[in-house]
Design an enzyme around this catalytic site. Structure first.
Site, PDB file in Angstrom:
ATOM      1  N   ARG A 137       1.184  -1.068   0.020  1.00 15.59           N
ATOM      2  CA  ARG A 137       0.041   0.017   0.067  1.00 15.59           C
ATOM      3  C   ARG A 137       0.943   1.098   0.008  1.00 15.59           C
ATOM      4  O   ARG A 137       1.990   1.291   0.512  1.00 15.59           O
ATOM      5  CB  ARG A 137      -0.977  -0.061   1.193  1.00 15.59           C
ATOM      6  N   LYS A 162      -2.144  -2.259   7.678  1.00 18.62           N
ATOM      7  CA  LYS A 162      -3.385  -2.272   7.817  1.00 18.62           C
ATOM      8  C   LYS A 162      -3.944  -3.149   8.880  1.00 18.62           C
ATOM      9  O   LYS A 162      -3.861  -4.284   8.998  1.00 18.62           O
ATOM     10  CB  LYS A 162      -4.244  -2.426   6.654  1.00 18.62           C
ATOM     11  N   HIS A 268      -2.603   2.803  -5.766  1.00 13.11           N
ATOM     12  CA  HIS A 268      -3.258   1.291  -5.468  1.00 13.11           C
ATOM     13  C   HIS A 268      -3.468   0.639  -6.779  1.00 13.11           C
ATOM     14  O   HIS A 268      -3.965  -0.630  -6.882  1.00 13.11           O
ATOM     15  CB  HIS A 268      -4.636   1.679  -4.542  1.00 13.11           C
ATOM     16  N   ARG A 271      -0.865  -1.703  -7.109  1.00 12.72           N
ATOM     17  CA  ARG A 271      -0.989  -2.799  -6.052  1.00 12.72           C
ATOM     18  C   ARG A 271      -2.042  -3.827  -6.676  1.00 12.72           C
ATOM     19  O   ARG A 271      -1.708  -5.002  -6.502  1.00 12.72           O
ATOM     20  CB  ARG A 271      -1.750  -2.303  -4.567  1.00 12.72           C
ATOM     21  N   HIS A 294      -3.917  -9.231   3.120  1.00 10.63           N
ATOM     22  CA  HIS A 294      -5.456  -9.384   3.534  1.00 10.63           C
ATOM     23  C   HIS A 294      -5.858 -10.414   4.546  1.00 10.63           C
ATOM     24  O   HIS A 294      -5.288 -11.414   4.743  1.00 10.63           O
ATOM     25  CB  HIS A 294      -6.123 -10.060   2.183  1.00 10.63           C
ATOM     26  N   TYR A 303      -9.669 -10.640  -7.294  1.00 10.04           N
ATOM     27  CA  TYR A 303      -8.599 -10.395  -8.454  1.00 10.04           C
ATOM     28  C   TYR A 303      -8.881 -11.813  -9.267  1.00 10.04           C
ATOM     29  O   TYR A 303      -8.232 -11.734 -10.382  1.00 10.04           O
ATOM     30  CB  TYR A 303      -7.135 -10.409  -7.986  1.00 10.04           C
TER      31      TYR A 303
END
Length: 320
Positions: A137, A162, A268, A271, A294, A303
């Site tokens: 990120r 995150k 992003h 990414r 994640h 994705y």
């Protein structure tokens, strides 16, 4: 107005005490101020859950904000009442929720990535290459510390990402030498700061108290330091921070325009392209989930929309 100003100060101190990031602090204060203005400068203690419900509903109905935006406003107001005013709001069942939308990520093709990077040079090229080559990120990239880049193992350790989680991701071998040059540049800047009586970098949580000399150690310095020192909004001390996120955004926008790419390109987007291209190459989705950080593999599964272009591509009947 004096009561409102005092309240804003209380909110800021509460956010700092709980180690919220500067960006979250700014976002929460922004929503709290908007809530107070929407209610004609009445103090939140004079308001209640009905006014909070009405404010959140207007965001969804009139403002047509995204669900994540409405949820951020809700979190800010809950923090205000629960952690600052010590008022427990009842569960708000009357709020009209913003309609969730499933949006596919913007992904660049490999050729578009090549064209984009070809329009960049220097530090802008290196930052964009790190974002695409590691899947970090934007703020994870900008906040990288020297000690967390392992050139021998070709690994990058993301600290306090995150959700407050640490993780490891890969360091492309093609970026080892350019990053080493950047680190040496940071070393020179740090040495000049120390000589000038500065050289302390901001440390998260209570590390500055626990390790008194750590803030001046080179390993804790940012890999991408800012060109100039500036005042830290947390404690008004002059420090050298990392590169501003706006520098990356402006550089990518200019590069996109020069490359003639019609898609909307942000940090992003790189990414998203990282994850998509790994999936197209046949890598396991669980591996990609770990690299991206994640929490749930369901987040990574967005994705899989690219798999119809992978090795087992679905062909249209017309193409057959």
């Amino acid at each position: 107005m004096a009561r409102i100003s005092a309240l804003v100060g209380d909110v800021r101190r509460a956010l700092v005490a709980r180690h919220y990031s500067v960006r979250t602090e700014g976002a929460y204060l922004g929503w709290i101020k908007r809530f107070i203005l929407a209610n004609r400068l009445r103090h939140p203690l004079e308001l209640g859950h009905r006014e909070v419900e009405a404010f959140l509903t207007r965001l969804a109905v009139e403002g047509r904000v995204a669900p994540a935006t409405q949820n951020q406003a809700l979190c800010a107001l809950l923090f205000l009442y629960r952690d600052v005013l010590r008022v427990q709001l009842p569960w708000m069942e009357e709020v009209v929720r913003a309609k969730p939308q499933r949006k596919l990520p913007v992904v660049l093709s490999r050729e578009e990535v090549r064209m984009l990077l070809a329009q960049l040079d220097g530090r802008a090229w290196l930052l964009a290459s790190v974002l695409y080559g590691t899947g970090l990120r934007l703020m994870e990239c900008l906040r990288l510390r020297v000690k967390d880049v392992d050139f021998q193992r070709c690994e990058i350790v993301v600290r306090d990402g995150k959700g407050g989680k640490d993780r490891r991701t890969l360091l492309p071998r093609s970026l080892v030498e350019p990053l080493q040059v950047e680190v040496e540049r940071a070393r020179v800047l740090h040495a000049s700061d120390v000589q000038a009586g500065f050289g302390e970098v901001w440390l998260p949580h209570a590390l500055a108290r626990k390790y008194r000399s750590a803030a001046r150690e080179f390993g804790w310095q940012y890999v991408f330091p800012a060109l100039r020192r500036s005042m830290d909004p947390r404690d008004d001390l002059e420090r050298r921070h990392h590169v501003d996120a706006e520098f990356v955004s402006r550089s990518l926008k200019r590069a996109r325009d020069r490359a003639g790419i019609a898609k909307h390109v942000t940090a992003h987007t790189l990414r998203h392209s990282f994850a998509t291209h790994l999936l197209e190459a046949g890598y396991d989705i669980r591996t990609i989930q770990e690299l991206l950080g994640h929490k749930d593999v369901a987040t990574t599964q967005i994705y899989t929309h690219v798999l119809n272009r992978g090795p087992h591509a679905v062909l249209s009947p017309l193409d057959r």
